[in-house]
Motif scaffolding. Structure first.
Motif, short mmCIF file in Angstrom:
data_model
loop_
_atom_site.label_atom_id
_atom_site.label_comp_id
_atom_site.label_asym_id
_atom_site.label_seq_id
_atom_site.Cartn_x
_atom_site.Cartn_y
_atom_site.Cartn_z
N GLY A 148 0.79 -1.22 0.00
CA GLY A 148 0.00 0.00 0.00
C GLY A 148 0.82 1.27 0.00
N GLY A 149 2.11 1.16 0.05
CA GLY A 149 2.97 2.34 -0.02
C GLY A 149 3.15 3.07 1.29
N ASP A 150 2.19 2.98 2.22
CA ASP A 150 2.30 3.72 3.48
C ASP A 150 2.07 2.81 4.69
OD1 ASP A 150 -0.32 3.24 3.00
OD2 ASP A 150 -1.03 5.26 3.54
N ALA A 151 2.38 1.53 4.55
CA ALA A 151 2.21 0.59 5.66
C ALA A 151 3.09 1.01 6.84
CB ALA A 151 2.56 -0.83 5.21
N ASP A 152 2.58 0.80 8.04
CA ASP A 152 3.32 1.22 9.23
C ASP A 152 2.97 0.25 10.37
OD1 ASP A 152 4.95 2.62 10.90
OD2 ASP A 152 3.91 4.54 10.73
N ALA A 153 3.60 0.43 11.49
CA ALA A 153 3.30 -0.38 12.68
C ALA A 153 3.47 0.51 13.90
CB ALA A 153 4.23 -1.59 12.76
N LEU A 154 2.67 0.26 14.92
CA LEU A 154 2.73 1.04 16.15
C LEU A 154 3.07 0.11 17.31
CD1 LEU A 154 2.26 3.89 17.36
CD2 LEU A 154 -0.09 3.17 17.85
N TYR A 155 4.06 0.52 18.13
CA TYR A 155 4.54 -0.32 19.23
C TYR A 155 4.44 0.42 20.56
CZ TYR A 155 6.71 -3.25 15.64
OH TYR A 155 6.94 -4.06 14.56
N ASP A 156 4.04 -0.32 21.61
CA ASP A 156 4.19 0.17 22.99
C ASP A 156 5.59 -0.21 23.47
OD1 ASP A 156 1.54 1.03 22.95
OD2 ASP A 156 0.80 -0.90 23.66
N ILE A 157 6.22 0.69 24.21
CA ILE A 157 7.60 0.46 24.67
C ILE A 157 7.61 0.15 26.16
CG2 ILE A 157 9.93 1.42 24.81
CD1 ILE A 157 9.06 3.51 22.73
N ASP A 158 8.29 -0.93 26.55
CA ASP A 158 8.55 -1.21 27.96
C ASP A 158 9.99 -0.78 28.24
OD1 ASP A 158 9.27 -2.39 30.45
OD2 ASP A 158 7.58 -3.76 30.26
N HIS A 159 10.13 0.42 28.78
CA HIS A 159 11.48 0.98 28.96
C HIS A 159 12.30 0.19 29.98
CE1 HIS A 159 11.08 4.52 26.41
NE2 HIS A 159 9.86 4.70 26.89
N ASP A 160 11.66 -0.37 30.99
CA ASP A 160 12.42 -1.13 31.99
C ASP A 160 13.09 -2.34 31.36
OD1 ASP A 160 11.75 0.65 33.96
OD2 ASP A 160 10.00 -0.50 34.62
N ILE A 161 12.35 -3.06 30.51
CA ILE A 161 12.94 -4.22 29.85
C ILE A 161 14.02 -3.78 28.86
CG2 ILE A 161 12.48 -6.15 28.29
CD1 ILE A 161 9.79 -6.48 29.61
N CYS A 162 13.76 -2.70 28.13
CA CYS A 162 14.77 -2.21 27.18
C CYS A 162 16.07 -1.86 27.90
CB CYS A 162 14.24 -0.99 26.43
SG CYS A 162 12.94 -1.34 25.24
N ALA A 163 15.96 -1.23 29.08
CA ALA A 163 17.16 -0.85 29.82
C ALA A 163 17.89 -2.07 30.35
CB ALA A 163 16.77 0.07 30.98
N THR A 164 17.16 -3.14 30.63
CA THR A 164 17.78 -4.35 31.16
C THR A 164 18.53 -5.11 30.08
OG1 THR A 164 16.03 -4.54 32.79
CG2 THR A 164 17.31 -6.51 32.37
N ILE A 165 18.04 -5.03 28.84
CA ILE A 165 18.65 -5.82 27.76
C ILE A 165 20.09 -5.40 27.50
CG2 ILE A 165 18.57 -6.15 25.26
CD1 ILE A 165 15.53 -6.24 25.50
N PHE A 166 20.34 -4.10 27.50
CA PHE A 166 21.69 -3.63 27.18
C PHE A 166 22.36 -3.11 28.43
CE2 PHE A 166 24.71 -0.44 25.36
CZ PHE A 166 25.48 -1.34 24.64
N ARG A 167 23.17 -3.96 29.08
CA ARG A 167 23.85 -3.61 30.32
C ARG A 167 25.31 -4.03 30.23
NH1 ARG A 167 20.44 -2.86 34.89
NH2 ARG A 167 22.39 -2.80 36.07
N PRO A 168 26.13 -3.32 29.42
CA PRO A 168 27.54 -3.71 29.33
C PRO A 168 28.27 -3.49 30.65
CG PRO A 168 27.18 -1.59 28.27
CD PRO A 168 25.82 -2.12 28.63
N ALA A 169 29.35 -4.24 30.85
CA ALA A 169 30.11 -4.13 32.09
C ALA A 169 30.70 -2.74 32.27
CB ALA A 169 31.23 -5.19 32.11
N ARG A 170 31.03 -2.10 31.16
CA ARG A 170 31.55 -0.73 31.19
C ARG A 170 30.97 0.02 30.00
NH1 ARG A 170 35.89 -4.02 32.60
NH2 ARG A 170 36.79 -3.55 34.64
N PRO A 171 30.89 1.36 30.05
CA PRO A 171 30.42 2.11 28.88
C PRO A 171 31.28 1.79 27.65
CG PRO A 171 30.55 3.54 30.81
CD PRO A 171 31.20 2.24 31.20
#
Length: 449
Positions: free
Chosen positions: A177-200
């Motif tokens: 259709g040329g303008d297909a899209d998707a809408l997502y709800d964000i769980d910021h707590d889980i997102c922050a947990t996924i990327f936790r390197p030992a150092r910056p």
């Protein structure tokens, strides 16, 4: 030093449930209401306090446990190439470097003030950043780039970090259709947990900065190795760590923690899982063609070993040298321009060397490996290897050797593979392979090894 007792406050009648929770935490990159399967979070949360103590005291790990997520933050002493298998798309294909980079950029694009985001907005945020990175880029007219974004979003949805509330990422990728899209709800707590390197990461001048280093106790190092690796060989360790692993109290304590069975050999020690559930690579057991081909190759290796003079032995490379080589290859791709040099961290530490050179190991040369896989095809027929591998015996050989390498049963070297001592454990593996019904060629489907 006295060994801290695992599961100290767990009643004997509850020990099985506690060990089940330990195994779930160790084999899951993240546990949420929906990932890896519904119901797993409820099996872990009741033990959160005891789990937190055991992982901290025994391994120095941090357990993050809330009412809707559990994740173990590991502190690793060595690089482990098999860890990349956490990142796969829905078809089970491992993420390439583009997908891994997009995953980091997508997570970095989420702003805490937003509780939802459309795919079109997400692309507008992370696209310019991707295009500013030499060799990466994002072009919305390139199907491979859009496919990578779909894989990344699917990975986040599987873990509950995103929830699709409208539309379809696949339709967006196809351009319906040329303008297909998707809408997502964000769980910021889980997102922050996924990327936790030992150092910056912007403070690192070497991937060694993501490792714990060698300043900790030998006891903790030994426990981590036994927990993280399928088998630990004394010949790969420094004298202090090897001495700890020979102590019964350390190994038996981990058996109490995990519910696994200790197997000691002259060359090393492993925690065996008779149920085949405490591993990301079940073997032997149900695992399809690659799993069974790997088992049959081990049996063929055992046959060849009984032929006097058929195989030679060579001195293997030291584990510390392999780790150093892997670090150098990773560091060669490090974006030096992105390092904040005023805060840069680097480690001059190197893994302690074993007290003596390791014993020589049997070398199975590449040409013999190719002969062995061809013999399997002749014996069982190409049709027995399913459609994906019928015409690709060398591809199946490489996949089987990769599995055996991850299991630390073989070690690839230029010109072939070295047989590691634990491979002998499976010398009679064909006795456990069910015979096919009469007239059925497909011995690699169904049953268990």
């Amino acid at each position: 030093m006295a060994e801290p007792q695992a599961a100290a406050d767990v009643q004997i009648g509850d020990l099985g449930a506690y060990q089940d929770a330990v195994r779930l935490v160790l084999t899951s990159d993240l546990i949420t209401v929906v990932h890896p399967r519904p119901g797993m979070l409820d099996r872990v949360l009741p033990w959160a306090d005891q789990l937190t103590r055991d992982f901290r005291e025994l391994f120095g790990y941090t357990l993050i446990a809330t009412t809707h997520q559990v994740r173990l933050i590991r502190r690793l002493d060595t690089l482990n190439p098999s860890r990349v298998k956490i990142f796969t798309n829905r078809a089970g294909r491992a993420f390439d470097r583009r997908r891994l980079a997009y995953l980091c950029l997508v997570l970095g694009s989420f702003q805490r003030s937003r509780v939802e985001i459309s795919l079109a907005d997400l692309v507008r945020l992370f696209g310019p950043v991707a295009n500013s990175i030499e060799g990466l880029g994002f072009d919305p007219v390139v199907p491979g780039h859009k496919g990578a974004v779909v894989d990344v979003l699917g990975w986040l949805v599987e873990r509950g970090a995103l929830r699709l509330s409208d539309g379809s990422a696949e339709a967006w990728a196809r351009g319906d259709g040329g303008d297909a899209d998707a809408l997502y709800d964000i769980d910021h707590d889980i997102c922050a947990t996924i990327f936790r390197p030992a150092r910056p990461v912007q403070h690192l001048t070497s991937a060694a900065g993501l490792l714990e280093g060698w300043g900790g106790s030998a006891e903790r190092r030994a426990r981590r190795l036994l927990l993280e690796q399928p088998v630990v060989y004394y010949a790969d360790l420094d004298a202090e760590t090897a001495a700890v692993l020979r102590r019964d109290d350390v190994v038996e304590n981990l058996a109490r923690l995990t519910g696994l069975v200790v197997e000691r050999r002259a060359e090393g020690v492993l925690l065996a899982d008779p149920g085949g559930r405490f591993t990301d690579r079940p073997f032997p057991g149900r695992g399809g063609v690659v799993n069974r081909a790997a088992g049959l190759l081990l049996a063929r290796f055992a046959d060849v070993l009984e032929e006097p003079g058929a195989l030679g032995a060579v001195e293997p490379p030291a584990e510390a040298d392999l780790q150093q080589d892997l670090l150098l290859r990773i560091d060669s791709a490090l974006p030096r321009a992105g390092v904040v040099h005023d805060l840069a961290w680097s480690s001059a530490e190197r893994a302690p060397a074993p007290p003596q050179r390791p014993e020589r190991l049997v070398l199975v040369e590449r040409h013999r490996l190719e002969i062995l896989i061809e013999e399997l095809y002749e014996q069982f027929g190409a049709a027995s290897f399913t459609g994906a591998w019928q015409q690709d015996p060398l591809g199946l050989l490489d996949a089987a050797l990769l599995l055996l390498t991850d299991l630390r049963l073989v070690r690839p070297v230029p010109g072939g593979v070295l047989l590691l001592p634990a491979a002998v454990r499976y010398r009679n593996i064909t006795l456990a392979i069910p015979a096919p019904p009469e007239g059925q060629l497909d011995v690699f489907e169904g049953g268990s090894v």
